[in-house]
Design an enzyme around this catalytic site. Structure first.
Site, PDB file in Angstrom:
ATOM      1  N   ASP A 260      -1.460 -23.205  -7.783  1.00  0.00           N
ATOM      2  CA  ASP A 260      -0.932 -21.946  -7.282  1.00  0.00           C
ATOM      3  C   ASP A 260      -1.530 -21.781  -5.884  1.00  0.00           C
ATOM      4  OD1 ASP A 260      -0.659 -19.325  -6.509  1.00  0.00           O
ATOM      5  OD2 ASP A 260      -1.103 -18.462  -8.472  1.00  0.00           O
TER       6      ASP A 260
ATOM      7  N   HIS B 149      -3.977 -15.507 -11.614  1.00  0.00           N
ATOM      8  CA  HIS B 149      -3.063 -14.373 -11.444  1.00  0.00           C
ATOM      9  C   HIS B 149      -2.119 -14.350 -12.656  1.00  0.00           C
ATOM     10  CE1 HIS B 149       0.340 -12.164  -9.607  1.00  0.00           C
ATOM     11  NE2 HIS B 149      -0.498 -11.757  -8.683  1.00  0.00           N
TER      12      HIS B 149
ATOM     13  N   CYS C 204      -3.618  -7.975 -10.565  1.00  0.00           N
ATOM     14  CA  CYS C 204      -2.834  -8.866 -11.435  1.00  0.00           C
ATOM     15  C   CYS C 204      -3.695  -9.979 -12.023  1.00  0.00           C
ATOM     16  CB  CYS C 204      -1.632  -9.471 -10.704  1.00  0.00           C
ATOM     17  SG  CYS C 204      -0.413  -8.263 -10.252  1.00  0.00           S
TER      18      CYS C 204
ATOM     19  N   LYS D 140       3.315 -14.083   2.012  1.00  0.00           N
ATOM     20  CA  LYS D 140       1.858 -14.111   2.199  1.00  0.00           C
ATOM     21  C   LYS D 140       1.483 -15.044   3.354  1.00  0.00           C
ATOM     22  CE  LYS D 140       1.045 -13.306  -2.719  1.00  0.00           C
ATOM     23  NZ  LYS D 140       0.463 -11.981  -2.859  1.00  0.00           N
TER      24      LYS D 140
ATOM     25  N   GLN E  70      -2.600 -18.094  -2.271  1.00  0.00           N
ATOM     26  CA  GLN E  70      -3.663 -17.601  -1.385  1.00  0.00           C
ATOM     27  C   GLN E  70      -4.302 -18.736  -0.583  1.00  0.00           C
ATOM     28  OE1 GLN E  70      -4.045 -14.483  -0.900  1.00  0.00           O
ATOM     29  NE2 GLN E  70      -2.987 -13.622  -2.664  1.00  0.00           N
TER      30      GLN E  70
HETATM   31  N1  PMP Z   1      -0.710 -16.183  -7.497  1.00  0.00           N
HETATM   32  C1  PMP Z   1      -1.617 -15.625  -6.694  1.00  0.00           C
HETATM   33  C2  PMP Z   1      -2.989 -16.253  -6.594  1.00  0.00           C
HETATM   34  C3  PMP Z   1      -1.293 -14.481  -5.964  1.00  0.00           C
HETATM   35  O1  PMP Z   1      -2.211 -13.919  -5.171  1.00  0.00           O
HETATM   36  C4  PMP Z   1       0.000 -13.930  -6.083  1.00  0.00           C
HETATM   37  C5  PMP Z   1       0.374 -12.661  -5.338  1.00  0.00           C
HETATM   38  N2  PMP Z   1      -0.573 -11.645  -5.432  1.00  0.00           N
HETATM   39  C6  PMP Z   1       0.918 -14.567  -6.919  1.00  0.00           C
HETATM   40  C7  PMP Z   1       0.524 -15.676  -7.601  1.00  0.00           C
HETATM   41  C8  PMP Z   1       2.302 -14.046  -7.084  1.00  0.00           C
HETATM   42  O2  PMP Z   1       3.003 -14.145  -5.880  1.00  0.00           O
HETATM   43  P1  PMP Z   1       4.437 -13.486  -5.730  1.00  0.00           P
HETATM   44  O3  PMP Z   1       4.326 -12.091  -6.216  1.00  0.00           O
HETATM   45  O4  PMP Z   1       4.719 -13.582  -4.270  1.00  0.00           O
HETATM   46  O5  PMP Z   1       5.384 -14.305  -6.554  1.00  0.00           O
END
Ligand code: PMP
Length: 413
Positions: A207, A130, A371, A233, A210
């Site tokens: 990270d 991401h 993203c 999430k 997910q």
């Molecule tokens: N890493 C991953 C794998 C994600 O799916 C996301 C959210 N889509 C993020 C980072 C970023 O999370 P946040 O916007 O809650 O900081």
């Protein structure tokens, strides 16, 4: 085919009643929510916790001697203990409240990076990251004159572990990879990644944005050095998240932000810093968010993360089979081990067009690059349609999605 309802370890129908938004309609039809990787819906247990804080004991933490402040502080610290238990951290002070995954990764990139990454050193990430696990490392690499290296993936969207080992040179100061891909649903072999990095003395950041909502997480068993995740999430509120870090690393890292709460003593000449975890929690935190995150942790632990994992696996397998039967549908990412999300394209239909027509049928999916623009570049596509699942989704909703895709495809061809 066996009915999913018959094999589910949880009572989905009953659980759905905990989520007020799942009882609502969009465009006059029941909401079918398959955008759980972007954010999950919130159960009443979380919503009531937020309301109770603001109506019964709203007050700042760690500061006042008065009763309300003591109650708020106790609830805030109790929530930290709940997260400690959720991820089986060794110490409560290894659990830092942040704004979310992005904020947690920026904290590590900046604070660890300034201390441990130098000129010509390397940071190793993967091709499926991401943007939140790319850009913070690019920024620190630029600042420290270090290099960002990328573990490649195969055509199924799985990490190339041979290349990973080759890239693990003494120049690498940290490995930062996603546990589960938000775009492909790939579950990475994190135990192996951590073991191989540690064998060379290299720390690992996962990270977990997910992962945390889909499976049991045990940071001690994993032996991971840092784990980042977001409250929103995992059925909690937005604006709150967690950085887990091993005590020995966090103690060696300088503060990320300066301000109230993170200090021991301030003079105009010099400041000494508070102990963990407060060293990394500058300013008034998201108190209500932190307390409600504790309620979300209670909620998923009560259902049981093994049960959640099993129920979601059954649903995803069912969805995968049904989607595979759609004419002209191709999956983007076809990993053997997967969770959470399924990405696909139908014929040459643009994902946005598909997304819009599904929306009009009251089905919420995500379309676009999610993203992960570099990952989309590797697949040579502008984006995908992504359906992402939670334990409150049903087999009937999957059937409705499949019918919706077929209908949209007919209209668009
Ligand atoms: N890493 C991953 C794998 C994600 O799916 C996301 C959210 N889509 C993020 C980072 C970023 O999370 P946040 O916007 O809650 O900081």
């Amino acid at each position: 085919m066996t009915s999913v309802a018959a094999i589910l370890p949880i009572d989905t129908e009953k659980i759905r009643l905990d989520f007020p938004i799942l009882q609502t309609k969009v465009y006059g039809r029941p909401l079918v929510y398959f955008d759980n990787a972007a954010t999950t819906q919130k159960p009443v247990q979380v919503l009531e916790t937020l309301e109770r804080y603001y109506t019964e004991y709203n007050s700042n933490v760690h500061r006042g001697v008065h009763l309300l402040s003591q109650q708020a502080t106790e609830a805030y610290e109790e929530s930290r203990r709940k997260i400690t238990s959720l991820i089986n951290a060794r110490h409560d002070h290894e659990v830092i409240f942040t704004k979310g995954t992005t904020n947690s990764i920026n904290l590590v990139a900046s604070s660890f990076g300034k201390t441990f990454i130098g000129e010509n050193d390397e940071v190793l990430i993967s091709a499926m990251e991401h943007h939140s696990n790319i850009v913070p490392w690019q920024l620190i690499c630029e600042q420290q004159k270090a290099q960002l290296k990328v573990i490649p993936i195969n055509e199924k969207g799985e990490l190339d572990m041979t290349a990973f080992e080759r890239l693990l040179t003494p120049k690498v100061k940290i490995v930062a990879v996603t546990w589960v891909s938000n775009s492909l649903g790939t579950v990475n072999p994190v135990n192996d990644i951590i073991a191989k990095a540690h064998a060379r003395g290299i720390p690992v950041l996962l990270d977990g944005a997910q992962a945390i909502q889909h499976m049991p997480v045990d940071v001690q068993a994993l032996d991971v050095d840092f784990l980042a995740f977001s409250g929103h999430k995992m059925y909690g509120p937005t604006g709150i998240g967690i950085l887990y870090g091993k005590e020995e690393w966090l103690n060696k890292m300088p503060p990320y932000e300066g301000g109230g709460d993170m200090i021991k003593q301030v003079t105009f000449a010099r400041t000494t810093f508070n102990e963990l975890p407060f060293k990394f929690e500058a300013g008034t935190p998201d108190i209500s968010g932190a307390i409600a995150l504790g309620a979300a942790a209670d909620y998923i632990q009560k259902i049981g993360l093994e049960n959640i994992q099993q129920a979601e696996a059954a649903l995803i397998n069912y969805a995968y089979e049904r989607l595979a039967a759609i004419e002209g549908l191709r999956f983007i990412g076809d990993a053997a081990h997967r969770a959470g999300a399924i990405s696909f394209l139908v014929k040459d239909i643009h994902p946005f067009d598909m997304g819009e027509l599904l929306d009009k049928q009251s089905i919420a999916v995500r379309t676009g690059h999610h993203c992960t623009q570099p990952l989309m570049d590797i697949f040579g596509i502008p984006g995908t349609v992504r359906a992402s699942f939670a334990f409150y989704n049903t087999k009937e909703e999957v059937d409705y999605l499949v019918a919706g895709i077929n209908k949209a495809a007919q209209m668009l061809q």
